[in-house]
Write an enzyme that holds these catalytic residues in place. Structure first.
Site, PDB file in Angstrom:
ATOM      1  N   ASP A  15       0.848  -1.196   0.000  1.00 55.22           N
ATOM      2  CA  ASP A  15       0.000   0.000   0.000  1.00 55.22           C
ATOM      3  C   ASP A  15       0.884   1.246   0.000  1.00 55.22           C
ATOM      4  O   ASP A  15       2.050   1.208   0.421  1.00 55.22           O
ATOM      5  CB  ASP A  15      -0.865  -0.055   1.278  1.00 55.22           C
ATOM      6  CG  ASP A  15      -1.561   1.239   1.582  1.00 55.22           C
ATOM      7  OD1 ASP A  15      -2.359   1.679   0.757  1.00 55.22           O
ATOM      8  OD2 ASP A  15      -1.268   1.826   2.636  1.00 55.22           O
ATOM      9  N   ASP A  17      -0.173   5.125   0.852  1.00 54.75           N
ATOM     10  CA  ASP A  17      -0.353   6.105   1.940  1.00 54.75           C
ATOM     11  C   ASP A  17      -0.382   5.410   3.300  1.00 54.75           C
ATOM     12  O   ASP A  17      -1.177   4.501   3.504  1.00 54.75           O
ATOM     13  CB  ASP A  17      -1.656   6.883   1.740  1.00 54.75           C
ATOM     14  CG  ASP A  17      -1.637   7.719   0.473  1.00 54.75           C
ATOM     15  OD1 ASP A  17      -1.796   7.128  -0.603  1.00 54.75           O
ATOM     16  OD2 ASP A  17      -1.449   8.935   0.564  1.00 54.75           O
ATOM     17  N   ASP A 178      -1.645  -0.447   6.027  1.00 55.38           N
ATOM     18  CA  ASP A 178      -1.712   0.309   7.302  1.00 55.38           C
ATOM     19  C   ASP A 178      -3.124   0.445   7.828  1.00 55.38           C
ATOM     20  O   ASP A 178      -3.334   1.112   8.844  1.00 55.38           O
ATOM     21  CB  ASP A 178      -1.120   1.713   7.110  1.00 55.38           C
ATOM     22  CG  ASP A 178      -2.050   2.573   6.254  1.00 55.38           C
ATOM     23  OD1 ASP A 178      -2.465   3.658   6.719  1.00 55.38           O
ATOM     24  OD2 ASP A 178      -2.385   2.153   5.134  1.00 55.38           O
TER      25      ASP A 178
HETATM   26  O1  LIG Z   1      -6.792   7.362   0.364  1.00 56.55           O
HETATM   27  C1  LIG Z   1      -5.912   7.351  -0.500  1.00 56.55           C
HETATM   28  O2  LIG Z   1      -5.930   8.049  -1.502  1.00 56.55           O
HETATM   29  C2  LIG Z   1      -4.710   6.474  -0.330  1.00 56.55           C
HETATM   30  O3  LIG Z   1      -4.951   5.309   0.233  1.00 56.55           O
HETATM   31  P1  LIG Z   1      -3.913   4.074   0.299  1.00 56.55           P
HETATM   32  O4  LIG Z   1      -3.658   3.906   1.774  1.00 56.55           O
HETATM   33  O5  LIG Z   1      -4.654   2.938  -0.351  1.00 56.55           O
HETATM   34  O6  LIG Z   1      -2.630   4.437  -0.456  1.00 56.55           O
HETATM   35 MG   LIG Z   2      -2.868   3.155   3.368  1.00 54.81          MG
END
Ligand SMILES: O=C(O)COP(=O)(O)O
Ligand SMILES: [Mg+2]
EC number: 3.1.3.18
Length: 228
Positions: A15, A17, A178
């Protein structure tokens, strides 16, 4: 269900973020600039952090309403989204940094011969330049963004796509994430999932989550897996 470690793995799906990159400060800055343009009161970094995980559109709706499932007036949302996206383009990688151990972990996983995939809910127009700016885009053999497919996490579609793409069983794809979005997507797809505690899980402790392990940093993963 406890699995026996080390888990046999053919590909590691990671992932973005809250897992690879601490993107909250730049997302928060873009949100503050959007709210200022709309003559609306600012929102704290911690509050914005709790809004991350379900894509930019949901983050904007939350910033406009102050609620996780808030529905702003259509006219306001249609005006706000392009403002946010313009500002996020401007600040995309000002404060954003890899979490401690991420670059070392990516290198170690690649050197150990694992196929690396990135699956994120972030829109492709931000994902690709951001991974490139962080010097990590080339680690990934496949990158699926929030708008690459008709559905995004917690839907299992992106993981199912990756399993078909590599002609492997979902059980051979390990997801590292996360948040609840990651553990729910993995469970729905039949993939093992390992969580990191330092990201954006709506302020909740990932140790309360249904996952196969929690590690403190990406390099620790190598002790939990083996090449299938
Ligand atoms: O909310 C987002 O744009 C990013 O989410 P992600 O944790 O899947 O990378
Ligand atoms: Mg994430």
């Amino acid at each position: 269900m406890n699995k026996s470690f080390p888990l046999p793995v053919k590909a590691v799906v990671i992932d973005l973020d809250g897992t690879l990159l601490n993107t909250a400060p730049d997302l928060a800055e873009a949100a503050q600039r959007m709210l200022r343009d709309l003559a609306m009161p600012p929102v704290s970094l911690d509050t914005i952090r709790s809004y991350i995980g379900n894509g930019i559109a949901n983050l904007v709706k939350r910033a406009l309403t102050g609620e996780m499932h808030g529905k702003p007036d259509d006219a306001l949302f249609v005006k706000a989204l392009p403002l946010f996206e313009k500002h996020y383009d401007e600040v995309l990688h000002c404060e954003t940094r890899p979490y401690p151990g991420v670059m070392e972990g990516l290198k170690a996983l690649r050197d150990a011969g694992y196929t690396l995939v990135c699956i994120t809910n972030k829109a492709q127009r931000f994902t690709l330049p951001l991974l490139a700016a962080m010097g990590m885009k080339d680690y990934f053999d496949l990158i699926l963004s929030g708008d690459s497919l008709p559905r995004k996490k917690p839907d299992p579609l992106p993981l199912r796509y990756a399993a078909i793409y590599y002609e492997v069983e979902p059980k051979d794809l390990l997801l590292v994430g996360d948040s609840l979005n990651d553990s729910q997507a993995a469970r729905a797809a039949g993939c093992p999932v390992v969580l990191l505690p330092y990201g954006y899980n709506g302020g909740k402790d990932v140790r309360e989550q249904d996952c196969d392990a929690v590690i403190d940093s990406l390099p620790e993963l190598l002790k939990l897996i083996r090449k299938a």
